[in-house]
Design an enzyme around this catalytic site. Structure first.
Site, short mmCIF file in Angstrom:
data_model
loop_
_atom_site.label_atom_id
_atom_site.label_comp_id
_atom_site.label_asym_id
_atom_site.label_seq_id
_atom_site.Cartn_x
_atom_site.Cartn_y
_atom_site.Cartn_z
N ARG A 45 0.82 -1.20 0.00
CA ARG A 45 0.00 0.00 0.00
C ARG A 45 0.87 1.26 0.00
NH1 ARG A 45 -4.42 -1.45 4.23
NH2 ARG A 45 -2.45 -1.87 5.27
N LYS A 106 -6.13 -17.70 3.15
CA LYS A 106 -7.18 -18.72 3.36
C LYS A 106 -8.58 -18.17 3.19
CE LYS A 106 -5.40 -16.99 7.23
NZ LYS A 106 -4.12 -16.90 7.87
N GLU A 130 0.11 -23.65 0.29
CA GLU A 130 0.51 -24.40 1.49
C GLU A 130 0.43 -23.53 2.74
OE1 GLU A 130 1.53 -27.93 1.62
OE2 GLU A 130 0.83 -27.24 3.57
N VAL A 133 -2.91 -22.93 5.31
CA VAL A 133 -3.42 -23.83 6.37
C VAL A 133 -2.27 -24.25 7.28
CG1 VAL A 133 -4.58 -26.02 6.87
CG2 VAL A 133 -5.24 -24.70 4.84
N ILE A 137 3.44 -25.79 8.79
CA ILE A 137 3.31 -27.26 8.68
C ILE A 137 2.93 -27.61 7.24
CG2 ILE A 137 2.16 -29.32 9.56
CD1 ILE A 137 1.26 -27.73 12.00
N GLU A 191 -4.78 -11.83 12.48
CA GLU A 191 -5.25 -11.30 11.20
C GLU A 191 -5.41 -9.79 11.30
OE1 GLU A 191 -5.76 -13.34 8.34
OE2 GLU A 191 -4.59 -14.48 9.78
N LYS A 206 -9.55 -22.00 7.21
CA LYS A 206 -8.51 -23.03 7.00
C LYS A 206 -9.12 -24.42 6.95
CE LYS A 206 -5.04 -20.26 9.39
NZ LYS A 206 -4.55 -19.90 10.73
P1 NAP Z 1 -0.12 -7.76 7.03
O1 NAP Z 1 1.06 -7.80 7.92
O2 NAP Z 1 -1.29 -6.94 7.41
O3 NAP Z 1 0.40 -7.28 5.58
C1 NAP Z 1 -0.47 -7.01 4.52
C2 NAP Z 1 0.32 -6.35 3.39
O4 NAP Z 1 -0.56 -6.11 2.30
C3 NAP Z 1 0.95 -5.01 3.77
O5 NAP Z 1 2.24 -4.91 3.23
C4 NAP Z 1 0.03 -3.98 3.11
O6 NAP Z 1 0.71 -2.80 2.67
C5 NAP Z 1 -0.42 -4.75 1.88
N1 NAP Z 1 -1.70 -4.28 1.39
C6 NAP Z 1 -2.89 -4.16 2.06
N2 NAP Z 1 -3.84 -3.70 1.24
C7 NAP Z 1 -3.26 -3.51 0.03
C8 NAP Z 1 -3.72 -3.04 -1.22
N3 NAP Z 1 -4.98 -2.64 -1.39
N4 NAP Z 1 -2.84 -2.98 -2.25
C9 NAP Z 1 -1.57 -3.38 -2.07
N5 NAP Z 1 -1.07 -3.84 -0.91
C10 NAP Z 1 -1.91 -3.89 0.12
O7 NAP Z 1 -0.68 -9.21 6.75
P2 NAP Z 1 0.09 -10.60 6.91
O8 NAP Z 1 0.01 -11.04 8.33
O9 NAP Z 1 1.42 -10.53 6.24
O10 NAP Z 1 -0.91 -11.57 6.10
C11 NAP Z 1 -0.91 -11.61 4.69
C12 NAP Z 1 -1.73 -12.82 4.24
O11 NAP Z 1 -1.13 -14.01 4.75
C13 NAP Z 1 -3.17 -12.84 4.73
O12 NAP Z 1 -3.97 -13.49 3.76
C14 NAP Z 1 -3.10 -13.72 5.98
O13 NAP Z 1 -4.32 -14.32 6.28
C15 NAP Z 1 -2.08 -14.73 5.53
N6 NAP Z 1 -1.36 -15.43 6.59
C16 NAP Z 1 -0.79 -14.72 7.60
C17 NAP Z 1 -0.04 -15.38 8.55
C18 NAP Z 1 0.63 -14.65 9.69
O14 NAP Z 1 1.17 -15.32 10.58
N7 NAP Z 1 0.63 -13.34 9.72
C19 NAP Z 1 0.11 -16.77 8.47
C20 NAP Z 1 -0.49 -17.47 7.41
C21 NAP Z 1 -1.22 -16.77 6.48
P3 NAP Z 1 1.43 -1.80 3.71
O15 NAP Z 1 2.58 -2.58 4.29
O16 NAP Z 1 1.90 -0.69 2.84
O17 NAP Z 1 0.41 -1.42 4.72
N1 HSE Z 2 -4.03 -15.32 12.29
C1 HSE Z 2 -3.57 -16.61 11.94
C2 HSE Z 2 -3.33 -17.41 13.21
C3 HSE Z 2 -2.31 -16.51 11.13
O1 HSE Z 2 -3.29 -16.83 14.30
O2 HSE Z 2 -3.20 -18.63 13.13
C4 HSE Z 2 -1.89 -17.82 10.54
O3 HSE Z 2 -2.74 -18.21 9.52
#
Ligand code: NAP
Ligand code: HSE
Length: 430
Positions: A45, A106, A130, A133, A137, A191, A206
């Site tokens: 963003r 997910k 991968e 979920v 793992i 999230e 998931k």
């Molecule tokens: P996050 O820290 O909130 O990062 C989201 C990123 O997306 C940020 O860099 C943000 O930009 C960018 N963004 C948001 N809206 C946008 C838009 N309209 N256009 C372009 N970029 C945009 O989220 P995250 O924790 O990394 O999670 C990302 C994904 O992975 C999600 O689907 C989440 O469910 C999944 N996930 C997360 C984890 C975890 O442990 N966090 C684990 C498994 C899966 P800015 O940096 O500029 O704000």
């Molecule tokens: N918010 C998620 C969790 C990130 O706590 O498990 C991993 O998908």
């Protein structure tokens, strides 16, 4: 050697982790993939945000949608998040443009999984997820490939790191729910909208995807029964311990005569089962296959490193030319399974009541349970109420049908001697 040219959309917890891992492990990744994995473009963003990540010469794309059609990009990594909006637009556009897609999203897959699998297949590209979920793992690969010789009767586990972290910390330290949630957010586990974690929605996303892979079925998120952990109190955690259980937010999918039952809710799990001891941000998945029996997978379910590990494993597969059908079978072979109604679920129940401490109260409660043909296995009451403040009473039932239990609880809740709404937590036979 022609590198695999990667665009990373989203540079938050996961995106930054992916860029770092690709940089730090470049040598082993090249050896394992047979060619280098190179980040050619990134987008998020805000360009101004300070990000301590090794971006090298990767170009910044201010509109991430352009990554979908960029001529120098082979694979788009979508780590923005959300079932609609920028993430969905990007993934649809990338598949239409014939780019491979790797995503950790997910929510997107739970809502649009089968449709996206069809689009990827039509375009002849990979749709790999991968990381969506159980974080680090590699359970989807294990079910799809290592366990391909099995029909599964049940898959279940702890699929939300934030909730498991909160429940573990509350039990171990007695800290308050809100404090521990703030800590999980600071670690990057939660999230963007943490209510998705604590209300069970993230685990349900998931589970729907996991069930799609395990049962080769059309992902059906709407059929998941979802409850979160907001109503789990310190008193429940203490009573559960006294009764020989731990409280976990479980996600369970099982195939039975009524169809596919999918449910996410807090559970009492016996303390002598492996899953009772999966604590903190760790996730666990248990699969039950007809030839192999039970397999247990455990590892970190959230955070930058574990999630990046799963994303990069998908990239290595794509670089090496290993492209599998996303849900284990071609998209047109995915089956639509009927949803088993939750009212027919049969199990044991923990019920906590806060009641006036006077003669006849227990008799009134048990009369209702008798009417609903629910039999009591044990009951706990400690101490004596001072004045009108009431006392907690805990009941554990034998196996009962969900419909009977909910009917009984609504009748019990209307008794004058019952001071607060009854709390019910299902007891899981594992
Ligand atoms: P996050 O820290 O909130 O990062 C989201 C990123 O997306 C940020 O860099 C943000 O930009 C960018 N963004 C948001 N809206 C946008 C838009 N309209 N256009 C372009 N970029 C945009 O989220 P995250 O924790 O990394 O999670 C990302 C994904 O992975 C999600 O689907 C989440 O469910 C999944 N996930 C997360 C984890 C975890 O442990 N966090 C684990 C498994 C899966 P800015 O940096 O500029 O704000
Ligand atoms: N918010 C998620 C969790 C990130 O706590 O498990 C991993 O998908």
């Amino acid at each position: 050697m022609q590198p695999l040219r990667i665009a990373v959309a989203g540079l938050g917890t996961v995106g930054a982790g992916v860029v770092k891992l690709l940089h730090d492990q470049a040598d082993i990744l090249t050896a394992r993939a047979g060619r280098p994995l190179k980040v050619v473009a990134v987008g998020a963003r805000s360009k101004k945000k300070k990000r301590k990540i090794p971006l090298g010469r990767a170009r910044w794309e201010s509109d991430v949608l352009n990554l979908a059609t960029a001529a120098d990009v082979d694979v788009v990594v979508e780590v923005i998040g959300g079932s609609e909006g920028a993430a969905s637009d990007l993934v649809h556009a990338a598949l239409s443009a014939g780019k491979h897609v790797v995503t950790a999203n997910k929510a997107l897959l739970a809502h649009h999984g089968a449709d996206l699998a069809r689009r990827a297949e039509r375009a002849g590209v990979a749709l790999a997820f991968e990381a969506a979920v159980a974080g680090g793992i590699p359970v989807l690969k294990a079910l799809r490939e290592g366990l391909a010789g099995n029909r599964f009767s049940r898959v279940y586990g702890i699929l939300n790191g934030t909730c498991n972290y909160i429940l573990s910390e509350m039990r171990a330290t007695g800290r308050a729910f809100g404090d521990v949630l703030a800590e999980a957010q600071a670690h990057g586990y939660a999230e963007a909208d943490p209510s998705f974690d604590i209300d069970g929605v993230d685990a349900a996303h998931k589970l729907a995807v996991l069930a799609g892979v395990a049962f080769n079925c059309v992902v059906n998120f709407k059929a998941v029964h979802v409850e979160g952990i907001r109503h789990v109190s310190a008193a429940d955690i203490a009573f559960a311990g006294e009764l020989g259980f731990r409280i976990k937010l479980l996600a369970l999918a099982s195939l039975g005569p009524n169809g596919l039952e999918q449910r996410v809710h807090p559970c009492l799990v016996p303390i002598d089962t492996p899953i009772a001891h999966v604590d903190g941000v760790f996730n666990a998945v248990v699969s039950e296959g007809d030839f192999v029996g039970r397999n247990v997978f455990e590892g970190r379910g959230a955070g930058a490193g574990p999630t990046a590990s799963a994303v990069v494993a998908d990239l290595v597969d794509i670089a090496a030319g290993r492209i599998a059908p996303p849900f284990g079978v071609p998209a047109n072979a995915l089956v639509k399974l009927p949803a088993a109604p939750m009212r027919d679920h049969v199990g044991r129940y923990y019920i906590r009541l806060h009641v006036q401490d006077r003669p006849g109260v227990i008799a009134d409660l048990t009369a209702i349970l008798r009417d609903e043909k629910i039999s009591i296995e044990s009951m706990l009451q400690h101490g004596r109420a001072k004045g009108d403040e009431g006392v907690p009473v805990v009941l554990v039932s034998h196996e009962a049908r969900e419909a009977s239990m909910s009917h009984a609880l609504s009748r019990i809740g209307r008794l004058r001697a019952v001071i607060e709404s009854p709390r019910m937590i299902r007891i899981e036979a594992l």
